[in-house]
Design a protein around this motif. Structure first.
Motif, PDB file in Angstrom:
ATOM      1  N   CYS A  85       0.836  -1.193   0.000  1.00 19.76           N
ATOM      2  CA  CYS A  85       0.000   0.000   0.000  1.00 19.76           C
ATOM      3  C   CYS A  85       0.879   1.255   0.000  1.00 19.76           C
ATOM      4  O   CYS A  85       1.834   1.365   0.775  1.00 19.76           O
ATOM      5  CB  CYS A  85      -0.909  -0.006   1.226  1.00 19.76           C
ATOM      6  SG  CYS A  85      -1.976   1.444   1.366  1.00 19.76           S
ATOM      7  N   LYS A  91       0.679  -5.064   3.052  1.00 20.30           N
ATOM      8  CA  LYS A  91       0.451  -5.831   1.832  1.00 20.30           C
ATOM      9  C   LYS A  91      -0.977  -5.614   1.323  1.00 20.30           C
ATOM     10  O   LYS A  91      -1.925  -5.593   2.094  1.00 20.30           O
ATOM     11  CB  LYS A  91       0.673  -7.322   2.087  1.00 20.30           C
ATOM     12  CG  LYS A  91       2.134  -7.700   2.186  1.00 20.30           C
ATOM     13  CD  LYS A  91       2.307  -9.182   2.404  1.00 20.30           C
ATOM     14  CE  LYS A  91       1.935  -9.911   1.129  1.00 20.30           C
ATOM     15  NZ  LYS A  91       2.228 -11.349   1.189  1.00 20.30           N
ATOM     16  N   ILE A  92      -1.103  -5.464   0.016  1.00 10.96           N
ATOM     17  CA  ILE A  92      -2.411  -5.400  -0.637  1.00 10.96           C
ATOM     18  C   ILE A  92      -2.815  -6.833  -0.929  1.00 10.96           C
ATOM     19  O   ILE A  92      -2.007  -7.623  -1.437  1.00 10.96           O
ATOM     20  CB  ILE A  92      -2.341  -4.571  -1.939  1.00 10.96           C
ATOM     21  CG1 ILE A  92      -1.893  -3.143  -1.644  1.00 10.96           C
ATOM     22  CG2 ILE A  92      -3.687  -4.598  -2.661  1.00 10.96           C
ATOM     23  CD1 ILE A  92      -1.634  -2.299  -2.885  1.00 10.96           C
ATOM     24  N   ASP A  93      -4.041  -7.166  -0.607  1.00 19.29           N
ATOM     25  CA  ASP A  93      -4.562  -8.508  -0.835  1.00 19.29           C
ATOM     26  C   ASP A  93      -4.374  -8.929  -2.296  1.00 19.29           C
ATOM     27  O   ASP A  93      -4.661  -8.150  -3.204  1.00 19.29           O
ATOM     28  CB  ASP A  93      -6.063  -8.514  -0.515  1.00 19.29           C
ATOM     29  CG  ASP A  93      -6.468  -9.597   0.425  1.00 19.29           C
ATOM     30  OD1 ASP A  93      -5.593 -10.210   1.045  1.00 19.29           O
ATOM     31  OD2 ASP A  93      -7.690  -9.830   0.529  1.00 19.29           O
ATOM     32  N   ARG A  96      -7.430  -8.463  -4.399  1.00 16.22           N
ATOM     33  CA  ARG A  96      -7.619  -7.088  -4.863  1.00 16.22           C
ATOM     34  C   ARG A  96      -6.746  -6.811  -6.082  1.00 16.22           C
ATOM     35  O   ARG A  96      -7.192  -6.212  -7.055  1.00 16.22           O
ATOM     36  CB  ARG A  96      -7.301  -6.106  -3.738  1.00 16.22           C
ATOM     37  CG  ARG A  96      -7.378  -4.636  -4.131  1.00 16.22           C
ATOM     38  CD  ARG A  96      -7.421  -3.749  -2.904  1.00 16.22           C
ATOM     39  NE  ARG A  96      -7.280  -2.343  -3.204  1.00 16.22           N
ATOM     40  CZ  ARG A  96      -8.217  -1.586  -3.787  1.00 16.22           C
ATOM     41  NH1 ARG A  96      -9.370  -2.121  -4.127  1.00 16.22           N
ATOM     42  NH2 ARG A  96      -8.000  -0.305  -4.013  1.00 16.22           N
ATOM     43  N   LEU A  97      -5.499  -7.274  -6.045  1.00 22.30           N
ATOM     44  CA  LEU A  97      -4.595  -7.054  -7.169  1.00 22.30           C
ATOM     45  C   LEU A  97      -5.035  -7.834  -8.411  1.00 22.30           C
ATOM     46  O   LEU A  97      -4.839  -7.369  -9.526  1.00 22.30           O
ATOM     47  CB  LEU A  97      -3.162  -7.418  -6.784  1.00 22.30           C
ATOM     48  CG  LEU A  97      -2.523  -6.485  -5.757  1.00 22.30           C
ATOM     49  CD1 LEU A  97      -1.200  -7.052  -5.269  1.00 22.30           C
ATOM     50  CD2 LEU A  97      -2.347  -5.093  -6.330  1.00 22.30           C
ATOM     51  N   CYS A 106      -4.250  -0.518  -0.202  1.00 22.94           N
ATOM     52  CA  CYS A 106      -4.997  -1.634   0.360  1.00 22.94           C
ATOM     53  C   CYS A 106      -6.458  -1.202   0.469  1.00 22.94           C
ATOM     54  O   CYS A 106      -6.774  -0.009   0.369  1.00 22.94           O
ATOM     55  CB  CYS A 106      -4.436  -2.024   1.723  1.00 22.94           C
ATOM     56  SG  CYS A 106      -4.662  -0.793   3.031  1.00 22.94           S
ATOM     57  N   GLN A 110      -7.974   2.628   0.793  1.00 24.72           N
ATOM     58  CA  GLN A 110      -8.810   3.075  -0.322  1.00 24.72           C
ATOM     59  C   GLN A 110     -10.160   3.555   0.189  1.00 24.72           C
ATOM     60  O   GLN A 110     -10.633   4.618  -0.195  1.00 24.72           O
ATOM     61  CB  GLN A 110      -9.006   1.950  -1.343  1.00 24.72           C
ATOM     62  CG  GLN A 110      -9.835   2.367  -2.542  1.00 24.72           C
ATOM     63  CD  GLN A 110      -9.150   3.379  -3.408  1.00 24.72           C
ATOM     64  OE1 GLN A 110      -7.961   3.299  -3.663  1.00 24.72           O
ATOM     65  NE2 GLN A 110      -9.896   4.372  -3.876  1.00 24.72           N
TER      66      GLN A 110
END
Length: 116
Positions: A85, A91-93, A96-97, A106, A110
Motif C-alpha cells: 500500500c 500488503k495489498i490482498d 484485490r490485485l 490496500c 482506499q
C-alpha cells in the motif's frame, strides 16, 4: 509475494498498457476524422460532431488516467514496491490485485480516502 504472481501481474499490466495505447491511438484517429471533415455541414451535423468530439475527449481522458495508473504499477513492480500500500505500506490482498492490478492502496486505505 510470490515471484510467479508478480510476473503474472507484470504481464497483465503490460497487456493492459498495450490495449490502452491502442485505444488512445484509435480515439486519436477518430478525433482527427471528426474534426477534419471539410464538407459543408448544417447545424444538426455540427451539433452531432460536437457531441462526438466531447465524447472522444472524455474517453481519451479516461484512457490517459488509466494508463498513468498502469504505468505506475509497472514502476512499482520494477522497484520492488508492487503489492504494498502506498499509504500504510501493508500488503495489498492478492484478490484485490487480481481484480485491479494497478491498485496503489490496500482496501482499508482506499475506503478511507473515498470517505473524504
Amino acid at each position: 509475494m510470490e515471484e510467479q504472481f508478480r510476473q503474472k501481474m507484470y504481464q497483465q499490466l503490460m497487456d493492459m498498457r498495450s490495449q490502452i495505447l491502442e485505444n488512445i491511438l484509435a480515439e486519436s484517429a477518430d478525433f482527427m476524422a471528426a474534426t477534419s471533415n471539410d464538407a459543408v455541414k448544417d447545424s444538426v451535423d455540427l451539433a452531432a460532431n460536437d457531441v462526438d468530439i466531447r465524447l472522444l475527449e472524455t474517453i481519451g481522458t479516461q484512457d490517459v488516467n488509466r494508463l498513468k495508473k498502469v504505468e505506475a504499477a509497472i514502476g512499482r513492480i520494477n522497484n520492488g514496491r508492487f503489492g504494498l500500500c502506498a499509504k500504510c505500506s501493508k500488503k495489498i490482498d492478492e484478490e484485490r490485485l487480481r481484480a485491479i492490478p494497478y491498485a496503489p492502496f490496500c482496501i482499508h486505505c482506499q475506503k478511507g480516502s473515498e470517505l473524504r
